[in-house]
Design an enzyme around this catalytic site. Structure first.
Site, PDB file in Angstrom:
ATOM      1  N   LYS A 185      -0.656  45.706  47.008  1.00  0.00           N
ATOM      2  CA  LYS A 185      -0.562  46.028  45.588  1.00  0.00           C
ATOM      3  C   LYS A 185      -0.736  47.538  45.432  1.00  0.00           C
ATOM      4  O   LYS A 185      -1.850  48.055  45.439  1.00  0.00           O
ATOM      5  CB  LYS A 185      -1.632  45.318  44.755  1.00  0.00           C
ATOM      6  CG  LYS A 185      -1.357  45.422  43.237  1.00  0.00           C
ATOM      7  CD  LYS A 185      -2.603  45.363  42.400  1.00  0.00           C
ATOM      8  CE  LYS A 185      -3.157  46.718  42.080  1.00  0.00           C
ATOM      9  NZ  LYS A 185      -2.301  47.588  41.227  1.00  0.00           N
ATOM     10  N   GLU A 260     -13.080  52.063  49.789  1.00  0.00           N
ATOM     11  CA  GLU A 260     -13.171  53.529  49.832  1.00  0.00           C
ATOM     12  C   GLU A 260     -13.153  53.989  48.382  1.00  0.00           C
ATOM     13  O   GLU A 260     -12.136  53.894  47.707  1.00  0.00           O
ATOM     14  CB  GLU A 260     -12.006  54.125  50.624  1.00  0.00           C
ATOM     15  CG  GLU A 260     -12.307  55.511  51.187  1.00  0.00           C
ATOM     16  CD  GLU A 260     -11.914  56.651  50.267  1.00  0.00           C
ATOM     17  OE1 GLU A 260     -12.674  56.900  49.306  1.00  0.00           O
ATOM     18  OE2 GLU A 260     -10.875  57.275  50.499  1.00  0.00           O
ATOM     19  N   CYS A 294      -9.913  62.391  47.007  1.00  0.00           N
ATOM     20  CA  CYS A 294     -11.271  61.832  47.033  1.00  0.00           C
ATOM     21  C   CYS A 294     -12.238  62.724  47.798  1.00  0.00           C
ATOM     22  O   CYS A 294     -13.439  62.714  47.538  1.00  0.00           O
ATOM     23  CB  CYS A 294     -11.253  60.420  47.615  1.00  0.00           C
ATOM     24  SG  CYS A 294     -10.592  60.328  49.295  1.00  0.00           S
ATOM     25  N   GLU A 395     -17.171  62.451  39.695  1.00  0.00           N
ATOM     26  CA  GLU A 395     -15.867  62.772  40.268  1.00  0.00           C
ATOM     27  C   GLU A 395     -14.853  63.027  39.154  1.00  0.00           C
ATOM     28  O   GLU A 395     -14.461  62.105  38.440  1.00  0.00           O
ATOM     29  CB  GLU A 395     -15.407  61.623  41.169  1.00  0.00           C
ATOM     30  CG  GLU A 395     -14.184  61.951  41.989  1.00  0.00           C
ATOM     31  CD  GLU A 395     -13.829  60.836  42.967  1.00  0.00           C
ATOM     32  OE1 GLU A 395     -13.386  61.154  44.074  1.00  0.00           O
ATOM     33  OE2 GLU A 395     -14.001  59.653  42.615  1.00  0.00           O
TER      34      GLU A 395
END
Length: 501
Positions: A185, A260, A294, A395
């Site tokens: 996906k 992750e 990331c 983040e």
């Protein structure tokens, strides 16, 4: 040729889902328009799946795994991986164009990604040359003890929008090498290269049901993959909020989970750093793909003796960054991914100002007329930042650097580790003893010394704390998709004579 549109030939790419060896529309008939972040134009329309489509794909993957695919020998799996790697290399330019169209990143960055993807499939193909059985010393006389590594089974794989095909390959290649069947996906907003690589997997000769692709949103397609009891492993790359929901959903059948979940990555400049090179890497650590990485080193921590001069050097270089169309060879940084994400980045600028950070550069959309339709944000520099600010702890995923000042090694280590994340960190020093101390002290899955944002296929990738569970890449990346079976054989069984004597 218009570089910002799907061209003749590329338009033949299937915009459907791939289930049990067939390209199919969604059962609902729904579709989704795919946008180019450069100018918000629609470049494709794809099928939009839901839970029912996902259930069909999971069944196809289960039937394939329980059937012939579960018996395919290692050498056959290797041949298929090598063939797929060759096809990716053959179609590198088409894949690169699609990736830049769909994400807005520069074409050169997309080409680097395709080279990495080619190498990833070759790497896992070559791992299959190694013997995966392990003899264990048995304390029992006249016996043998062996560990066998077998495929987990059916794997759901949810990949993000920032590196669509690269992140998909980190999951796809080791799973297929292990002998698993997969349901992929991709992000619903960046599916184009994953659709294309599914076509290439079909061309390579993967049997029906082994490689399945379902397009659609996380709340339906992703949720079904996480909840369905016929899925043996769920691998997800994305945000912490969704990661928690996946962990909860996966508890239904105690499936294996690999997550992750990003990071807030400190980049530390000690007083004895190679100044000019460290400045260059500070820029490299943030502004590729507009900071949507990331492992971005967006949290810069600079020793007090270098603080003012380092900020000035950053400002001079950042003012020269060429923002623009990813297909323009002069462009150094493209747009962010979407209108919603652009607004999120802007909101963090306002939060930082309110919390007392000083804006030195950027903090706004470009004023150039040719960029106003797209999702562009100027390279942004905040200084006088402190550990308690949200822009330091959370983040942002955008082209923003925050700079903090520190005085001592002990202080900066304590502050660098004071985060819920633990994905990556880097530092600059010429002191061998400090390199040993700081490398050990930093609580992150990857630590770079006199470097930043370097990764390669052979080394594992993943984080501590809320940056996730498990590792991708390297030998450990293959082991994520394997179960370990202990086979004990008694070569000379004798009566025990304990019961009913």
């Amino acid at each position: 040729m218009n570089p910002n549109k799907i061209e003749k030939g590329e338009e033949m790419i299937e915009k459907k889902m791939h289930i049990n060896g067939k390209w199919v529309e969604s059962l609902s008939g729904e579709t989704r328009g795919i946008l180019n972040p450069f100018d918000a134009s629609e470049i494709a329309t794809v099928s939009e799946g839901n839970r029912e489509d996902t259930k069909l794909a999971i069944k196809a993957a289960r039937d394939a795994f329980n059937g012939e695919w579960g018996k395919v020998a290692r050498n056959e799996r290797k041949a298929l991986l090598v063939k797929l790697a060759q096809l990716i290399k053959r179609d590198k330019e088409e894949l690169s164009r699609l990736e830049s169209l769909n994400t807005g990143k520069t074409l050169e960055e997309s080409r680097w990604d395709m080279d990495d993807i080619h190498n990833i499939f070759n790497y896992y193909a070559n791992l299959l040359d190694k013997e995966h059985s392990e003899v264990v010393d048995s304390p029992v006389d006249n016996s043998s003890s062996v560990l066998e590594r077998e495929p987990v089974g059916v794997c759901g794989q949810i990949s993000p929008w920032n590196y669509p095909l690269l992140q998909a390959s980190w999951k796809m290649a080791p799973a297929l090498a292990a002998g698993c069947s997969i349901v992929m996906k991709p992000s619903e907003i960046t599916p184009l290269t994953t659709i294309k690589v599914t076509e290439l997997a079909e061309e390579a000769g993967y049997p029906k049901g082994v490689v399945n692709l379902v397009l659609g949103p996380g709340h339906s397609v992703g949720a079904e993959l996480a909840e369905n009891h016929d899925v043996d492993l769920i691998s997800f790359t994305g945000g912490s909020f969704t990661g928690r929901k996946i962990m909860t959903a996966a508890s239904g059948n105690i499936k294996k989970v690999a997550l992750e979940l990003g990071g807030k990555n400190p980049h530390i400049i000690f007083e004895d750093a190679n100044f000019d090179v460290a400045v260059d890497y500070a820029l490299n650590g943030v502004f590729f793909h507009a900071g949507q990485i990331c492992s971005a080193g967006a949290r810069l921590m600079v020793h007090a003796s270098l603080y003012d001069s380092f900020i000035e050097a950053l400002k001079v270089r950042m003012e020269k960054i060429k923002v623009g169309n990813g297909f323009d060879e002069k462009t150094e940084m493209g747009p962010v991914i979407s209108k919603e994400h652009l607004e999120k980045v802007e909101s963090y600028v306002e939060i930082a100002k309110k919390e007392g950070a000083k804006l030195v550069l950027g903090g706004e959309r470009p004023r150039e007329e040719g960029l106003k339709k797209g999702y562009f944000f100027m390279p942004t520099l905040f200084v006088d930042c402190t550990n308690d600010m949200r822009i330091v702890q959370e983040e942002v995923f955008g082209p923003i650097i925050t700079v903090e000042k520190f005085e001592t090694e002990e202080e900066v280590i304590q502050r660098a580790n004071d985060t819920v994340y633990g994905l990556s960190a880097g530092f600059w020093t010429e002191d061998p003893e400090r390199i040993k101390r700081v490398s050990r002290a930093l609580r992150f899955g990857t630590v770079w010394v006199n470097d930043f944002n370097t990764y390669f296929t052979e080394a594992p990738w993943g984080g501590y704390k809320q940056s996730g569970i498990g590792r991708e890449l390297g030998q450990l990346g293959l082991e994520e998709y394997q179960e370990v079976k202990h086979i004990f054989q008694n070569n000379k069984p004798e009566p025990f004579n304990w019961f009913g004597k």
